[in-house]
Enzyme design. Structure first.
Site, short mmCIF file in Angstrom:
data_model
loop_
_atom_site.label_atom_id
_atom_site.label_comp_id
_atom_site.label_asym_id
_atom_site.label_seq_id
_atom_site.Cartn_x
_atom_site.Cartn_y
_atom_site.Cartn_z
N SER A 20 10.46 -3.00 1.66
CA SER A 20 9.92 -3.74 0.59
C SER A 20 9.89 -5.26 0.75
O SER A 20 10.90 -5.90 1.75
CB SER A 20 11.19 -3.44 -0.64
OG SER A 20 10.87 -4.10 -1.68
N SER A 22 9.76 -7.24 -2.09
CA SER A 22 10.54 -7.97 -2.95
C SER A 22 11.79 -8.68 -2.87
O SER A 22 11.71 -9.73 -3.59
CB SER A 22 10.81 -6.53 -4.30
OG SER A 22 9.52 -5.95 -4.65
N THR A 67 11.09 1.45 -7.42
CA THR A 67 9.79 2.13 -6.61
C THR A 67 9.89 3.51 -6.17
O THR A 67 10.74 3.99 -6.47
CB THR A 67 9.11 0.94 -5.95
OG1 THR A 67 8.04 1.30 -5.20
CG2 THR A 67 10.00 0.43 -4.67
N LYS A 71 9.66 5.94 -9.74
CA LYS A 71 9.02 5.15 -10.93
C LYS A 71 8.95 6.22 -12.17
O LYS A 71 8.73 5.93 -13.27
CB LYS A 71 7.74 4.79 -10.40
CG LYS A 71 7.83 3.64 -9.57
CD LYS A 71 6.28 3.14 -9.26
CE LYS A 71 6.37 1.90 -8.30
NZ LYS A 71 5.06 1.50 -8.16
N ASP A 107 3.03 -3.34 -12.34
CA ASP A 107 2.13 -3.18 -11.21
C ASP A 107 0.77 -3.25 -12.08
O ASP A 107 -0.09 -3.79 -11.60
CB ASP A 107 2.16 -1.55 -10.83
CG ASP A 107 3.23 -1.45 -9.98
OD1 ASP A 107 3.64 -2.19 -9.10
OD2 ASP A 107 3.55 -0.29 -9.89
N GLY A 131 -8.75 7.83 -5.97
CA GLY A 131 -7.27 8.29 -6.02
C GLY A 131 -7.05 8.86 -7.47
O GLY A 131 -7.36 8.31 -8.58
N ALA A 132 -5.70 9.60 -7.49
CA ALA A 132 -5.20 9.81 -8.69
C ALA A 132 -3.82 9.96 -8.87
O ALA A 132 -3.11 10.85 -9.50
CB ALA A 132 -5.87 11.29 -9.18
N GLY A 133 -3.23 9.08 -8.07
CA GLY A 133 -1.86 9.08 -7.93
C GLY A 133 -1.29 8.03 -8.93
O GLY A 133 -1.80 7.72 -9.71
N ALA A 135 -0.50 4.74 -8.48
CA ALA A 135 -1.17 3.42 -8.39
C ALA A 135 -2.64 3.63 -9.17
O ALA A 135 -2.91 2.88 -9.87
CB ALA A 135 -1.56 2.87 -7.10
P1 ATR Z 1 0.64 6.37 -5.23
O1 ATR Z 1 1.77 6.59 -6.22
O2 ATR Z 1 0.79 5.34 -4.22
O3 ATR Z 1 -0.72 6.25 -5.89
P2 ATR Z 1 0.50 9.10 -4.64
O4 ATR Z 1 1.11 9.56 -6.12
O5 ATR Z 1 1.19 10.01 -3.69
O6 ATR Z 1 0.69 7.70 -4.24
O7 ATR Z 1 -1.22 9.44 -4.48
C1 ATR Z 1 -1.80 9.24 -3.53
C2 ATR Z 1 -3.13 9.44 -3.59
O8 ATR Z 1 -3.95 9.08 -2.49
C3 ATR Z 1 -3.60 10.70 -4.23
O9 ATR Z 1 -4.79 10.64 -5.00
C4 ATR Z 1 -4.12 11.61 -2.94
O10 ATR Z 1 -4.98 12.59 -2.88
P3 ATR Z 1 -4.59 14.07 -3.59
O11 ATR Z 1 -4.24 14.09 -5.12
O12 ATR Z 1 -5.72 14.90 -3.14
O13 ATR Z 1 -3.36 14.50 -2.85
C5 ATR Z 1 -4.87 10.29 -2.24
N1 ATR Z 1 -4.65 10.58 -0.84
C6 ATR Z 1 -3.88 10.71 0.05
N2 ATR Z 1 -4.20 10.92 1.26
C7 ATR Z 1 -5.43 11.12 1.19
C8 ATR Z 1 -6.18 11.53 2.31
N3 ATR Z 1 -6.10 11.56 3.47
N4 ATR Z 1 -7.69 11.73 1.92
C9 ATR Z 1 -8.14 11.28 0.47
N5 ATR Z 1 -7.03 11.19 -0.23
C10 ATR Z 1 -5.86 10.99 -0.13
#
Ligand code: ATR
Length: 293
Positions: A20, A22, A67, A71, A107, A131-133, A135
């Site tokens: 980190s 921070s 973090t 979270k 964030d 992405g859908a995590g 962040a």
């Molecule tokens: P964070 O909180 O940092 O956003 P997370 O919640 O683990 O981390 O989300 C990671 C994101 O990166 C997800 O959207 C993941 O896609 P999946 O939903 O299909 O898992 C994406 N991701 C991680 N590794 C990947 C890869 N090698 N190729 C494509 N997408 C990836």
């Protein structure tokens, strides 16, 4: 910096916590702003989260950052959650109140400030979110709350993209997010887009990775923001720059989420541009080799 019996104590709860930035950022802000505060790393596993929050409050901790991996789960142990953090579904900053901690998500504030610094107006904008995590949730909140017209959400797993879009569209009251499996990027209508990259693809040490390989995809991106800051220039950013677009890494988002947290803990203080710029340099110094690739 001298720690005295009067010093306020803040810290970051995470596991792992060793990487980190921070503690570096927050102790620097305290020193520059002349605030008697010390900020420490607090390694806490999932099983210890509730005890850590109660213990920190009992020991008079003034403020906390939270973090990975806490979270989402931390919200149940708080006295109150700020409505925007509730909507995002994640909290990264705790502010002490008389009943317990109140949770915020800085964030999103950090990303918004980072976008504003690029003179990008989000109102009516066309966006691509990769992405859908966690962040991505903060990024979607920023885009939707600032009036983006349409956001194409590309994710590796289609289910997660659809679930994400459903939740955000419902709370937005409009069909602003259009979910697509990442392989279907070609279905995005021709246009000029702001793209925000929130996956871990391309992060150190896998710096040759890129979420979409096809060059044509990058031709329609006028500005790309990558939340990654190791390396300082990801392959995603380089591709956009090579085609004449603008690209920004996640360093400013990191710096500004810290500014927002510090100013929530010490609301009478507004950190100046010089301090913020020196914090950025200090992070670069600490990141050393991994930042410069
Ligand atoms: P964070 O909180 O940092 O956003 P997370 O919640 O683990 O981390 O989300 C990671 C994101 O990166 C997800 O959207 C993941 O896609 P999946 O939903 O299909 O898992 C994406 N991701 C991680 N590794 C990947 C890869 N090698 N190729 C494509 N997408 C990836």
């Amino acid at each position: 910096m001298t720690v005295s019996a009067k010093s306020k104590v803040c810290g970051i709860l995470a596991n792992p916590v060793e990487h980190s930035m921070s503690p570096v950022i927050q102790n620097f802000y305290a020193e520059q702003a002349g605030v008697d505060m010390v900020y420490i790393p607090l390694k806490t596993g999932e099983e210890g989260l509730e005890a850590a929050i109660c213990g920190a409050y009992a020991m008079n901790f003034w403020g906390m950052n939270v973090t990975v991996p806490h979270k989402q789960r931390v919200m149940q142990y708080l006295a109150e959650v700020d409505p925007s953090a509730r909507e995002i579904g994640a909290v990264n900053t705790l502010v002490r109140t008389k009943d317990g901690y109140k949770g915020y998500n800085t964030d999103a504030l950090g990303l918004l400030r980072s976008i504003q610094e690029q003179d990008i107006n989000l109102k009516g904008s066309k966006c691509i979110l990769l992405g859908a995590g966690g962040a991505a949730r903060a990024a979607a909140y920023v885009l939707v709350s600032q009036g983006a017209a349409q956001v194409y959400l590309l994710n590796r797993s289609a289910d997660k993209a659809e679930e994400f879009a459903e939740t955000v569209n419902e709370s937005a009251g409009r069909q602003v997010i259009v979910p697509l499996p990442i392989a279907d990027y070609g279905k995005i209508p021709a246009g000029s887009y702001l793209a925000i990259q929130t996956t871990s693809v391309g992060m150190h040490p896998d710096t040759d990775q890129i979420p979409v390989r096809d060059q044509d995809f990058y031709k329609q991106i006028h500005t790309g923001i990558d939340v990654i800051y190791t390396p300082m220039e990801t392959r995603f950013m380089r591709q956009i720059r090579d085609l004449g677009g603008k690209a920004v890494n996640g360093l400013d988002m990191l710096v500004y989420q810290g500014v927002a947290a510090f100013e929530l803990w010490f609301p009478h203080i507004s950190l100046d541009a010089e301090t913020i710029s020196r914090a950025r340099q200090s992070i670069l110094h600490h990141l050393g080799g991994t930042a410069h690739e």
